[in-house]
Design an enzyme around this catalytic site. Sequence first.
Site, PDB file in Angstrom:
ATOM      1  N   SER A 137       0.398   5.987   5.345  1.00  0.00           N
ATOM      2  CA  SER A 137       1.387   5.409   4.746  1.00  0.00           C
ATOM      3  C   SER A 137       2.517   5.354   3.925  1.00  0.00           C
ATOM      4  O   SER A 137       3.708   5.135   4.286  1.00  0.00           O
ATOM      5  CB  SER A 137       0.686   3.773   5.174  1.00  0.00           C
ATOM      6  OG  SER A 137       0.429   4.007   3.406  1.00  0.00           O
ATOM      7  N   HIS A 193       3.573   2.291  -0.826  1.00  0.00           N
ATOM      8  CA  HIS A 193       4.732   2.331   0.073  1.00  0.00           C
ATOM      9  C   HIS A 193       6.547   1.997   0.068  1.00  0.00           C
ATOM     10  O   HIS A 193       7.217   2.912   0.525  1.00  0.00           O
ATOM     11  CB  HIS A 193       3.842   0.894   0.721  1.00  0.00           C
ATOM     12  CG  HIS A 193       2.389   1.108   1.469  1.00  0.00           C
ATOM     13  ND1 HIS A 193       2.594  -0.291   2.215  1.00  0.00           N
ATOM     14  CD2 HIS A 193       1.904   1.912   1.994  1.00  0.00           C
ATOM     15  CE1 HIS A 193       1.196   0.261   2.744  1.00  0.00           C
ATOM     16  NE2 HIS A 193       1.047   1.379   2.868  1.00  0.00           N
TER      17      HIS A 193
END
Length: 253
Positions: A137, A193
């Site tokens: 991610s 992230h």
Amino acid sequence: MNEETPPQGEEQQRQAVRVQLPDRKPIVTIILTVITSVIFIVQYLVQISTGYDLLFLFGGKINEFIMQGEVWRLLTPALLHGGILHLVLNMYALFMIGNRLERFYGPGRFLLMYFLSAFAGNVLSFVLTPAPSLGASTAIFGIFAAEGIFIFQNRTLFGPTRTRQAIINLVMILLINLAYGFLGRALIDNMGHIGGFLGGIFFAWKAGPTLKLVGAPPFLSISDSRRRSDIVVASLVVFIGFTIIALIPFLKT
């Protein structure tokens, strides 16, 4: 009653103009998806046979091991996942975004951006989050950011309506994911992230494709006017910048 029809010459001319888009298959996207999936299968089989997630122990983002010099852990977590749902969600996002973006970026530049984003995300997680983490991610948020920059920088070709809708959709998805991480499950590494997202922005702003139409109607095609030197500079800025950030914990010891 006779129906009005548009002038035939104007309509035929409008229909005759076709823009030829880059005809590239998302080779890197497919390879990354396959390799990451195979690594997860190996990771899972080793875990059920030994009782330990050995691939994570040797390649996950574990801060104390990074502090001991195992700096490959700032990159390898992007190839590891904590479960089948984790893998499927990330690979679905990679394939959907990569399938659109790689055709304009080209395989080499797309691969570079993917791993620079993963590096940036793991660095920020290393500096700001003590908990171990893994997953693609970090890189996914990087290509997510790169798609937004790509649409914005080429907004004259996409048109104001399509650009606005695309940017709003991207911002909403980003906010939902970040909010879910902050307010929902503590296991989500939001710093990773955010780091991947920033890495993708910094790289894409200077190195992403800037498109222009070439040729004359009806034979138009798209050309990328981005210089190779811009890509080199952007890569160095992201890599050196986040390397300096990664040194912060070492300077405190």
